[in-house]
Motif scaffolding. Structure first.
Motif, mmCIF file in Angstrom:
data_model
loop_
_atom_site.group_PDB
_atom_site.id
_atom_site.type_symbol
_atom_site.label_atom_id
_atom_site.label_comp_id
_atom_site.label_asym_id
_atom_site.label_seq_id
_atom_site.Cartn_x
_atom_site.Cartn_y
_atom_site.Cartn_z
ATOM 1 N N MET A 38 -49.785 36.683 97.401
ATOM 2 C CA MET A 38 -48.363 36.718 97.093
ATOM 3 C C MET A 38 -47.898 38.174 97.144
ATOM 4 N N PRO A 39 -46.625 38.426 97.474
ATOM 5 C CA PRO A 39 -46.148 39.813 97.559
ATOM 6 C C PRO A 39 -46.418 40.645 96.317
ATOM 7 N N TYR A 40 -46.289 40.033 95.127
ATOM 8 C CA TYR A 40 -46.490 40.806 93.891
ATOM 9 C C TYR A 40 -47.953 41.215 93.683
ATOM 10 N N GLU A 41 -48.851 40.632 94.474
ATOM 11 C CA GLU A 41 -50.266 41.002 94.390
ATOM 12 C C GLU A 41 -50.601 42.191 95.302
ATOM 13 N N LEU A 42 -49.609 42.652 96.059
ATOM 14 C CA LEU A 42 -49.833 43.724 97.027
ATOM 15 C C LEU A 42 -49.274 45.054 96.521
ATOM 16 N N SER A 43 -49.868 46.149 96.971
ATOM 17 C CA SER A 43 -49.325 47.485 96.688
ATOM 18 C C SER A 43 -48.073 47.709 97.525
ATOM 19 N N GLY A 44 -47.357 48.796 97.226
ATOM 20 C CA GLY A 44 -46.159 49.119 98.000
ATOM 21 C C GLY A 44 -46.476 49.307 99.475
ATOM 22 N N GLY A 45 -47.565 50.007 99.767
ATOM 23 C CA GLY A 45 -47.946 50.230 101.160
ATOM 24 C C GLY A 45 -48.311 48.936 101.865
ATOM 25 N N GLU A 46 -48.981 48.036 101.146
ATOM 26 C CA GLU A 46 -49.346 46.746 101.741
ATOM 27 C C GLU A 46 -48.105 45.907 102.006
ATOM 28 N N GLN A 47 -47.151 45.938 101.069
ATOM 29 C CA GLN A 47 -45.903 45.202 101.285
ATOM 30 C C GLN A 47 -45.144 45.751 102.496
ATOM 31 N N GLN A 48 -45.168 47.083 102.658
ATOM 32 C CA GLN A 48 -44.475 47.655 103.804
ATOM 33 C C GLN A 48 -45.155 47.262 105.108
ATOM 34 N N ARG A 49 -46.476 47.163 105.104
ATOM 35 C CA ARG A 49 -47.193 46.707 106.299
ATOM 36 C C ARG A 49 -46.825 45.258 106.635
ATOM 37 N N ILE A 50 -46.669 44.437 105.605
ATOM 38 C CA ILE A 50 -46.240 43.059 105.845
ATOM 39 C C ILE A 50 -44.813 43.042 106.388
ATOM 40 N N GLU A 56 -50.248 59.521 101.843
ATOM 41 C CA GLU A 56 -51.256 58.946 102.745
ATOM 42 C C GLU A 56 -50.791 57.624 103.333
ATOM 43 N N THR A 57 -50.209 56.769 102.479
ATOM 44 C CA THR A 57 -49.707 55.478 102.952
ATOM 45 C C THR A 57 -48.541 55.681 103.909
ATOM 46 N N ALA A 58 -47.665 56.642 103.596
ATOM 47 C CA ALA A 58 -46.534 56.943 104.474
ATOM 48 C C ALA A 58 -47.035 57.371 105.848
ATOM 49 N N ASP A 59 -48.061 58.194 105.863
ATOM 50 C CA ASP A 59 -48.653 58.645 107.129
ATOM 51 C C ASP A 59 -49.143 57.449 107.935
ATOM 52 N N LEU A 116 -39.849 65.097 106.471
ATOM 53 C CA LEU A 116 -39.795 66.009 107.616
ATOM 54 C C LEU A 116 -41.165 66.422 108.159
ATOM 55 N N PRO A 117 -42.215 66.557 107.344
ATOM 56 C CA PRO A 117 -43.526 66.890 107.927
ATOM 57 C C PRO A 117 -43.990 65.887 108.984
ATOM 58 N N MET A 118 -43.517 64.641 108.897
ATOM 59 C CA MET A 118 -43.905 63.634 109.886
ATOM 60 C C MET A 118 -43.393 63.976 111.284
ATOM 61 N N LEU A 119 -42.298 64.734 111.350
ATOM 62 C CA LEU A 119 -41.722 65.080 112.643
ATOM 63 C C LEU A 119 -42.666 65.951 113.458
ATOM 64 N N ASP A 120 -43.477 66.750 112.764
ATOM 65 C CA ASP A 120 -44.467 67.567 113.457
ATOM 66 C C ASP A 120 -45.683 66.734 113.851
ATOM 67 N N LYS A 121 -46.128 65.892 112.934
ATOM 68 C CA LYS A 121 -47.358 65.146 113.167
ATOM 69 C C LYS A 121 -47.179 64.040 114.202
ATOM 70 N N TYR A 122 -46.021 63.401 114.174
ATOM 71 C CA TYR A 122 -45.736 62.316 115.117
ATOM 72 C C TYR A 122 -44.423 62.635 115.831
ATOM 73 N N PRO A 123 -44.466 63.491 116.842
ATOM 74 C CA PRO A 123 -43.242 63.972 117.489
ATOM 75 C C PRO A 123 -42.408 62.850 118.098
ATOM 76 N N GLY A 124 -41.105 63.075 118.082
ATOM 77 C CA GLY A 124 -40.186 62.132 118.703
ATOM 78 C C GLY A 124 -38.865 62.829 118.950
ATOM 79 N N ILE A 125 -37.862 62.044 119.247
ATOM 80 C CA ILE A 125 -36.510 62.564 119.409
ATOM 81 C C ILE A 125 -35.873 62.624 118.021
ATOM 82 N N VAL A 126 -35.194 63.716 117.708
ATOM 83 C CA VAL A 126 -34.659 63.919 116.356
ATOM 84 C C VAL A 126 -33.133 64.061 116.407
ATOM 85 N N TYR A 127 -32.448 63.181 115.690
ATOM 86 C CA TYR A 127 -30.999 63.295 115.502
ATOM 87 C C TYR A 127 -30.742 63.652 114.047
#
Length: 233
Positions: A136-148, A173-176, A199-210
């Protein structure tokens, strides 16, 4: 071009939050939307799936549909081609992970149980959550719920994923892991449009930035590329 906005104005509660918007998304692009709280990031994303209407602009098309002329009855068909990921997950808490995903597939026209089960297994495998299928969703962590939530968003193999602060409630770590997963999805050809304060993610996983700022939006990709080069030196 998946999204083509030219000289568009975006309103929220009758207040213009972004004016003269030029914004473009193409196949396989990984796009960040950055800016302070209240700068218009979420409003921009909401126009992509017609949560907010666009009333004026030179051009406003999403997946070949003209938003300036589109009728409300046409919105569900557009949303079927999109994967939408919310910061607060928006899972149905009265049913299991499997039942959450089954609900979406049945609501979008899937009827064959074997096909439904196979597709659910595919997306859960893709997000590393096969062992949580009966939880059930309430049995999952925040990161697990986001993966679902991501699994739910990719069920119908969308052409474009729209993610509003998908890492906002997660530890670093989960955000990464979440951004890495979205980046992988973009490599399959789906476009990913994601608002973020991370913002640190913009360096690690480059993309187009608006960047949304002072009631407007601009492509600042080159500025972030320069900052990355300075950091490397």
């Amino acid at each position: 071009m998946f999204v083509e906005y030219k000289n568009v104005s975006i309103y929220h509660d009758d207040i213009c939050v972004l004016a003269n918007v030029d914004f473009h998304v193409d196949e396989g692009e990984f796009i960040y939307i950055i800016g302070h709280v209240g700068s218009g990031k979420s409003s921009l994303l909401k126009t992509l799936y017609c949560e907010l209407d666009i009333h004026n602009g030179e051009e406003a098309t999403v997946l070949g549909r003209n938003l300036l002329r589109m009728k409300r009855k046409e919105v569900p068909a557009l949303r079927k081609e999109l994967g939408i990921i919310f910061q607060d997950f928006q899972l149905l808490h009265d049913r299991s992970v499997y039942k959450n995903l089954q609900f979406v597939l049945k609501a979008t026209g899937w009827k064959n149980k074997k096909d439904i089960d196979e597709r659910i297994d595919e997306v859960l495998e893709a997000v590393g959550m096969m062992d949580k299928k009966l939880k059930m969703p309430y049995e999952l962590s925040g990161g697990e719920q986001q993966r679902i939530a991501i699994a739910r968003a990719i069920l119908n193999k969308p052409k474009m994923i729209v993610a509003d602060e998908p890492t906002g409630n997660l530890d670093p770590e989960t955000a990464d892991n979440i951004v890495s997963l979205l980046k992988q999805i973009s490599l399959t050809g789906a476009a990913v449009v994601m608002s973020t304060h991370n913002l640190p993610m913009l360096d690690k996983y480059p993309g187009i930035v608006y960047q949304c700022k002072d009631g407007g939006i601009s492509d600042v990709t080159s500025e972030y590329n320069k900052l990355s080069m300075i950091d490397e030196e």
